[in-house]
Motif scaffolding. Structure first.
Motif, PDB file in Angstrom:
ATOM      1  N   UNK B 251      39.796  31.187  48.936  1.00 31.25           N
ATOM      2  CA  UNK B 251      39.227  32.124  49.917  1.00 31.25           C
ATOM      3  C   UNK B 251      39.396  33.568  49.472  1.00 31.25           C
ATOM      4  N   UNK B 252      40.582  33.876  49.026  1.00 28.56           N
ATOM      5  CA  UNK B 252      40.773  35.275  48.640  1.00 28.56           C
ATOM      6  C   UNK B 252      39.964  35.596  47.396  1.00 28.56           C
ATOM      7  N   UNK B 253      39.858  34.647  46.518  1.00 30.16           N
ATOM      8  CA  UNK B 253      39.044  34.878  45.321  1.00 30.16           C
ATOM      9  C   UNK B 253      37.570  35.011  45.688  1.00 30.16           C
ATOM     10  N   UNK B 254      37.180  34.251  46.662  1.00 32.68           N
ATOM     11  CA  UNK B 254      35.790  34.304  47.108  1.00 32.68           C
ATOM     12  C   UNK B 254      35.448  35.673  47.676  1.00 32.68           C
ATOM     13  N   UNK B 255      36.381  36.223  48.406  1.00 29.12           N
ATOM     14  CA  UNK B 255      36.130  37.553  48.962  1.00 29.12           C
ATOM     15  C   UNK B 255      35.924  38.574  47.863  1.00 29.12           C
ATOM     16  N   UNK B 256      36.789  38.509  46.893  1.00 26.89           N
ATOM     17  CA  UNK B 256      36.668  39.456  45.799  1.00 26.89           C
ATOM     18  C   UNK B 256      35.375  39.233  45.042  1.00 26.89           C
ATOM     19  N   UNK B 257      35.048  37.988  44.893  1.00 23.86           N
ATOM     20  CA  UNK B 257      33.833  37.637  44.176  1.00 23.86           C
ATOM     21  C   UNK B 257      32.612  38.220  44.873  1.00 23.86           C
ATOM     22  N   UNK B 258      32.610  38.095  46.168  1.00 24.02           N
ATOM     23  CA  UNK B 258      31.482  38.619  46.927  1.00 24.02           C
ATOM     24  C   UNK B 258      31.385  40.126  46.792  1.00 24.02           C
ATOM     25  N   UNK B 259      32.560  40.720  46.856  1.00 23.61           N
ATOM     26  CA  UNK B 259      32.616  42.170  46.709  1.00 23.61           C
ATOM     27  C   UNK B 259      32.072  42.574  45.356  1.00 23.61           C
ATOM     28  N   UNK B 260      32.493  41.840  44.377  1.00 24.48           N
ATOM     29  CA  UNK B 260      32.053  42.111  43.015  1.00 24.48           C
ATOM     30  C   UNK B 260      30.547  41.936  42.887  1.00 24.48           C
ATOM     31  N   UNK B 261      30.051  40.901  43.506  1.00 24.00           N
ATOM     32  CA  UNK B 261      28.617  40.654  43.467  1.00 24.00           C
ATOM     33  C   UNK B 261      27.851  41.810  44.064  1.00 24.00           C
TER      34      UNK B 261
END
Lengths: 152, 592
Positions: B251-261
């Motif tokens: 979940x936390x990685x997903x958040x960062x990933x989305x932010x990065x996207x």
């Protein structure tokens, strides 16, 4: 003690003129503030690093502008770095020259760049000279047993 | 509260609580020895513990070997081996530490870039003592966020546990996707998770998961498989099927990933953080993600799907290098689609409602029924500074041009509008990112290559994370989708509209409408200049059967955008390497 007094006056006059003529700015005062008992030679050390790195930077600048095909981005990078370091020690005129120099880099104006390389070099050696004189005065005051008047 | 909370990583634990910030472990990265020494000295004077590194690679190495060894990182922006922003991203993804950027460069686009990349702060050199005294607040803030997340997550369980972070940015423009994810997190009361957390709470700070390339690739595959909207941590976790990986970590990685996207997509489209700081109420909601009532390009034109396909191929071929393009594209279009109804569009058109999406930072004063548009370049200036990495990820401009041309061929006719004289704004694909901005300035392509920007009837929405985002309402009944290229689109209004751009951009766009009988459309990409002193002009000419033209002039010297003449509706689609500009303008029904 008269000598100390004289030296101190000389010092104050000199450094005041440096500020007035924009050789140095407030950042230099900040550097002085960082010098303390745990760090007694701080200003001398920083300024020495600045001199050394700047000479190298100026050489790199000169050679990059002498290339057949000038990479202005690279030149801009060097100038940017010089701008950063000069502003960090308070060398205001050098920094200002760098700002204008950068514009010529962005315009890819070789002529302008070469001109400003000379200008920046000039300003650098000027401020180097002034700082060396200033620091020498400080040393003399300390050696004569006096205290260096603090900058306001 | 955080102070009293034991945090083993802070040596301040050993001191009295009154000396809270001292002992903060700072990693300082700068290739300039002078600055390194000075900043180091300032930090020490503030009572912090400093480790110096002169290059980004060794700094990253150090961080990787010693995950919990540092509380905060301060890094220079311009470094020879690795761009400071890249380092910032790595740290954010891998170690999730607060990062402060510093530079002698105070141009707003670069500062904005820092913000969009997730820097906690951006300091301009020369650094002063005051600036560094309070950096501990960033550490505290981050920890607080983690705690908050844990509260949600654990619903009452002890605060120690998996570290999760919800970046505030996610909330700002997060769309329903993030909300969904967040709700999932909130709802989670699985025993398993609780137990996992409890097991892990033996250490005060849980060891961070290292998202290796392989692991991340599995993650990305899972996300793509599920589709970005449906990619919830639990499902991702199941798909990945990695032993030892917990849902929270995903979940936390997903958040960062989305932010990065988002960031990457914004960069691509030349738009910096359009979601942030958008001010004025007079402009429509800025964020694409907010789900406007607009018709997505996919619905209207062929371009999006084509370009999507193109980019998709490109993007997937570079799995770890770029997160952005496709997923975001999909996001964009998905968000838009459900919200459109042609009835709305029609109504809006009829009401001559103008919609404007302004990129953040632009404030405009508009006369009633006038609208202005974009301001674009300036904002994308941040993107201009983007590293070559991003550029490398983008498709070549020619590709886009081809697509556009194709579309053009099919769509060129009929700009007839039932309303009056529609103006078309031509958008030139830029495809340029980063310092090569100037290269965008090219002579216009032959008229045949121009393509109308107008979209079909109703409102077309441009979703783009490009700098400019404007919606174009077309009175046309046809659907046209396309293109984009950003930078400047002007809305045409009856009177001159003046917009004050308070954004970071130093450029302003002057849009002047003209009416001229003309058949040619010119593609004139205009250069984006980063320097304040540079002036440039761009002209857009629209070609329409009604022969009305709009000329956009961009100048760099002020922050004012002038709109004049008629407004036109433009719709632009966002593409991976295009700046997206959507201009919404009011169509002058009475003719001018």
């Amino acid at each position: 003690m008269e000598i100390v007094g004289q030296l101190q006056k000389q010092y104050v006059d000199f450094i005041t003129s440096l500020f007035r003529e924009a050789y140095l700015d407030d950042q230099y005062v900040q550097l002085q503030k960082l010098q303390d008992d745990s760090n007694p030679e701080f200003v001398v050390e920083v300024v020495s690093i600045f001199f050394e790195d700047s000479e190298k930077l100026l050489n790199d600048l000169a050679s990059s502008l002498q290339q057949q095909v000038v990479d202005f981005k690279k030149v801009d990078g060097y100038v940017h770095q010089f701008k950063g370091s000069s502003s960090s020690v308070g060398a205001q005129r050098v920094k200002n020259a760098c700002v204008d120099f950068k514009n010529f880099c962005e315009e890819k104006n070789l002529d302008g760049c070469l001109r400003f390389l000379n200008l920046v070099k000039q300003e650098f050696y000027l401020v180097k000279n002034k700082l060396e004189t200033l620091l020498r005065l400080e040393q003399q005051i300390l050696q004569a047993g006096g205290m260096v008047p603090p900058l306001e | 509260m955080l102070v009293s909370r034991s945090n083993a990583s802070w040596k301040s634990e050993d001191r009295t609580s009154g000396q809270f910030p001292t002992g903060l472990r700072v990693l300082l990265v700068d290739d300039d020895n002078t600055c390194l020494k000075i900043v180091s000295s300032i930090l020490k004077k503030c009572g912090y513990e400093v480790t110096q590194k002169s290059d980004a690679e060794s700094a990253l190495d150090l961080l990787r070997k010693n995950k919990n060894g540092y509380d905060i990182v301060i890094s220079d922006v311009h470094m020879p081996d690795m761009d400071g922003f890249k380092l910032l991203e790595h740290i954010g993804l891998e170690m999730d530490l607060p990062v402060i950027m510093m530079s002698a460069d105070d141009s707003k686009d670069v500062v904005l870039k820092g913000v969009t990349h997730g820097a906690c702060d951006y300091l301009i050199k020369p650094i002063s003592i005051e600036a560094l005294k309070n950096i501990w607040q960033h550490v505290v803030r981050k920890k607080k966020q983690e705690l908050k997340e844990k509260d949600f997550e654990c619903s009452g369980i002890s605060e120690d546990g998996e570290q999760q972070q919800i970046s505030p940015e996610n909330f700002d423009y997060s769309s329903s996707v993030n909300e969904v994810n967040y709700k999932n997190l909130k709802k989670r009361k699985d025993e398993e998770d609780d137990e996992e957390e409890r097991d892990d709470t033996s250490a005060l700070k849980k060891p961070r998961v290292v998202w290796s390339n392989d692991l991340h690739q599995q993650f990305v595959n899972a996300v793509h498989q599920l589709g970005i909207e449906k990619a919830v941590p639990k499902k991702i976790l199941e798909l990945m099927n990695v032993p030892g990986l917990t849902r929270e970590k995903v979940a936390s990685h997903l958040q960062k990933f989305r932010l990065y996207l988002r960031k990457a997509s914004q960069h691509q489209s030349g738009r910096n953080n359009a979601f942030m700081g958008a001010p004025e109420a007079s402009f429509g909601p800025m964020s694409l993600m907010n789900g406007r009532n607009r018709q997505p390009l996919t619905a209207t034109g062929q371009i999006p799907s084509r370009s999507l396909a193109t980019f998709q191929a490109a993007a997937l071929s570079r799995p770890t290098a770029t997160y952005v393009p496709i997923v975001d594209q999909r996001n964009i279009f998905r968000f838009e689609t459900p919200k459109l109804t042609s009835e709305d569009d029609q109504q809006q058109l009829k009401n001559n409602v103008k919609q404007m999406n302004l990129f953040h930072g632009i404030s405009s004063s508009m006369k009633p029924k006038q609208f202005a548009t974009l301001h674009p370049f300036a904002q994308s200036s941040g993107d201009m500074n983007m590293e070559a990495d991003y550029s490398a990820q983008m498709d070549q401009p020619q590709q886009m041009t081809q697509i556009f041309n194709d579309i053009n061929g099919g769509n060129v006719s009929s700009f007839e509008s039932s309303v009056g004289q529609p103006n078309f704004i031509k958008v030139i694909p830029s495809g340029v990112h980063g310092p090569t901005y100037n290269s965008l300035y090219q002579p216009s392509t032959p008229p045949g290559n121009s393509f109308p920007l107008l979209s079909n009837s109703g409102m077309s929405t441009l979703t783009s994370k490009g700098m400019l985002q404007e919606e174009v309402n077309s009175e046309m009944q046809q659907s046209r989708g396309f293109v984009s290229n950003y930078d400047v689109l002007g809305g045409l209004g009856k009177n001159t509209v003046q917009m004050v751009n308070s954004s970071l951009a130093d450029n302003f766009l002057r849009i002047e409408g003209e009416r001229q009988p003309d058949t040619g459309v010119q593609n004139n990409p205009f250069p984006r200049q980063l320097s304040e002193e540079d002036l440039f002009t761009a002209f857009f000419k629209q070609n329409s059967q009604n022969q009305s033209k709009m000329t956009l002039t961009l100048t760099d010297t002020s922050r004012t955008i002038f709109l004049s003449n008629k407004a036109c509706m433009l719709q632009l689609s966002a593409f991976e390497n295009m700046y997206i500009v959507a201009v919404t303008a009011e169509i002058d029904l009475s003719g001018s």
